[in-house]
Design an enzyme around this catalytic site. Structure first.
Site, mmCIF file in Angstrom:
data_model
loop_
_atom_site.group_PDB
_atom_site.id
_atom_site.type_symbol
_atom_site.label_atom_id
_atom_site.label_comp_id
_atom_site.label_asym_id
_atom_site.label_seq_id
_atom_site.Cartn_x
_atom_site.Cartn_y
_atom_site.Cartn_z
ATOM 1 N N SER A 16 0.814 -1.215 0.000
ATOM 2 C CA SER A 16 0.000 0.000 0.000
ATOM 3 C C SER A 16 0.848 1.266 0.000
ATOM 4 O O SER A 16 1.567 1.546 -0.948
ATOM 5 C CB SER A 16 -0.953 -0.035 1.193
ATOM 6 O OG SER A 16 -1.875 1.021 1.144
ATOM 7 N N ASP B 190 -2.582 6.449 -3.480
ATOM 8 C CA ASP B 190 -1.408 5.831 -2.884
ATOM 9 C C ASP B 190 -0.935 4.685 -3.778
ATOM 10 O O ASP B 190 -1.473 4.463 -4.865
ATOM 11 C CB ASP B 190 -1.693 5.364 -1.451
ATOM 12 C CG ASP B 190 -2.702 4.237 -1.382
ATOM 13 O OD1 ASP B 190 -3.484 4.074 -2.338
ATOM 14 O OD2 ASP B 190 -2.719 3.505 -0.381
ATOM 15 N N ASP C 284 -5.994 2.487 -3.335
ATOM 16 C CA ASP C 284 -7.246 2.351 -2.583
ATOM 17 C C ASP C 284 -7.560 3.547 -1.694
ATOM 18 O O ASP C 284 -8.592 3.584 -1.047
ATOM 19 C CB ASP C 284 -7.259 1.057 -1.757
ATOM 20 C CG ASP C 284 -6.223 1.035 -0.643
ATOM 21 O OD1 ASP C 284 -5.377 1.954 -0.578
ATOM 22 O OD2 ASP C 284 -6.248 0.079 0.165
#
Length: 460
Positions: free
Chosen positions: A115, A254, A258
């Site tokens: 992430s 990012d 998400d």
């Protein structure tokens, strides 16, 4: 004192799971368990658990960090050894993998991503056949399978692998379908920062195909520059470009696409709380809001007060979109989100989606003929200070007397004018100290005080 729904959110208890955190398994590449050997066995364990439920396929997608190639290969090998077929998506946003898992009727989807973390971290997380996070019982079954010796099915039963070449196009069309067909972005000038991550080849095309003029940032991934001084975690680059290009707004995603942070035409940031508020307020005015809204323990007090003023029910859950999804499902509500920019619109998709959320905001702008700055009017955020304390263990800090005494003292000092939260990160080796209140200088002093106590107790 504004309390969260449950006292559990202020407890730092040790997880009963060995590998899975709040968002899958994550860590530094090369350090167990984020190494080739473990991920190979993880793929096998997932395959064995899924095989009990019948035959099917598993999708594998990834972000752009260099270690994704290695982990994609070993996951494919592990699944094959368990007799499960894999469909390889290549670099794709996390929400795209959730969507494709559901629409391609896969048994599960696997995301290789850390992430918003730097390139030297990576992680593995999973989606169910419905495009939601795996149920707890499946994660527990995978952990139990990992304790067994790895085996390989007969050669005739080995899993096969194919590349899904049209995955980006499928997802681009889906994103566009989440807004009304009469909404276009003609005349809008957007700066879109993809963080050199998984949305680099998708997000600009979505907005451009809807008519916007798009200036691209963070669309040259090299395996090492994901989230590096760009994207939702470093929006200052976007702010500069919006002003420099005289753009109508900026969109920052990012590394795995998400989460969303936005910038208005004057260069001011809109975080997840402000984005969620704008969407909810518009739906409430149109009579289209289904139920209330789910936030987290990190949601600003100002957001809670603003929703109260609108007559919108608001509840908090622990940090993590899996908890937001669970609460939304139980209450049959449609909207939830986090200040970090994870916004969940259940009527559109089953997980946080930066592109879809941006389209929701752009749709509201078009329908109301207002700027981003105007859309967030009515929300007055309280100052919030967050201090991260590095930790090297999983000790249960709720039993540290000095920490709990300091926590209680700060809560009493804030009274009804603020909030304090102490929680262990589910994605990094950190304890997060958050203090919120009316006076920024005061709450910074309190946050530093609590962080210092936590650090000293950990040293002991």
């Amino acid at each position: 004192m504004i309390k969260t729904l449950t006292n559990k959110t202020n407890k730092l208890t040790k997880s009963t799971r060995k590998y899975f955190g709040t968002d899958g398994i994550r860590g530094r590449v090369g350090t167990w368990p984020i190494n080739a050997e473990f991920i190979l066995k993880l793929g096998w364990a997932v395959g064995k658990v899924l095989a009990r439920k019948g035959s099917g396929k598993v999708l594998i997608g990834k972000d752009t960090r260099i270690s994704g190639y290695m982990f994609e290969s070993v996951l494919e090998a592990g699944l094959s050894a368990a007799g499960v077929d894999t469909h390889l998506l290549g670099p794709m946003p996390t929400p795209a993998i959730a969507y494709l898992t559901r629409t391609l009727r896969a048994q599960a989807g696997i995301v290789i991503s850390a992430s918003h973390n730097p390139y030297y971290d990576n992680g593995i997380k999973f989606f169910s056949t419905l495009g939601t996070k795996l149920p707890d019982e499946i994660e527990i079954a995978i952990e139990e399978q990992l304790e067994q010796s790895m085996t390989t099915v007969d050669s005739a039963q080995l899993g096969k692998a194919i590349r899904v070449v049209d995955a980006p196009g499928r997802y681009i069309e889906f994103c566009k379908s989440t807004v009304s067909s009469d909404i276009n972005l003609n005349g809008l000038k957007l700066v879109v920062d993809c963080a050199n991550g998984a949305a680099y080849h998708i997000a600009p095309n979505v907005f451009r195909e809807l008519g916007a003029e798009v200036i691209e940032l963070g669309v040259e991934p090299n395996g090492l520059n994901i989230n590096l001084n760009c994207g939702a975690t470093h929006p200052d680059l976007l702010q500069r470009y919006v002003i420099q290009e005289k753009a109508d707004l900026g969109i920052a995603l990012d590394g795995d696409g998400d989460r969303l942070i936005m910038v208005d035409h004057e260069g001011h940031l809109l975080d997840g709380d402000e984005i969620l508020y704008a969407i909810v307020k518009h739906k409430k005015q149109l009579g289209m809001l289904k139920g209330g809204v789910v936030g987290t323990v990190m949601s600003n007090i100002g957001l809670e007060k603003a929703f109260n003023h609108l007559g919108v029910d608001f509840v908090r859950v622990p940090v993590g979109d899996r908890y937001i999804m669970k609460e939304l499902a139980e209450r049959n509500w449609h909207l939830g989100g986090e200040p970090s920019g994870h916004i969940i619109c259940v009527d559109s998709i089953t997980t946080g989606d930066g592109i879809v959320t941006a389209l929701q905001m752009l749709s509201v702008m078009r329908q109301k003929n207002e700027t981003l700055a105007q859309l967030k009017s009515g929300l007055i955020k309280y100052p919030q200070v967050l201090v991260n304390v590095k930790v090297d263990n999983n000790h249960d800090l709720s039993f540290k007397t000095r920490i709990q005494e300091t926590l209680s003292k700060i809560e009493n000092e804030l009274g009804k004018t603020g909030r304090v939260l102490l929680r262990r990160s589910g994605t990094e080796s950190l304890v997060r100290v958050m203090v919120e209140g009316e006076n920024e200088a005061h709450i910074k002093t309190l946050a530093d005080q609590l962080a210092r106590v936590v650090q000293e107790e950990l040293a002991n």
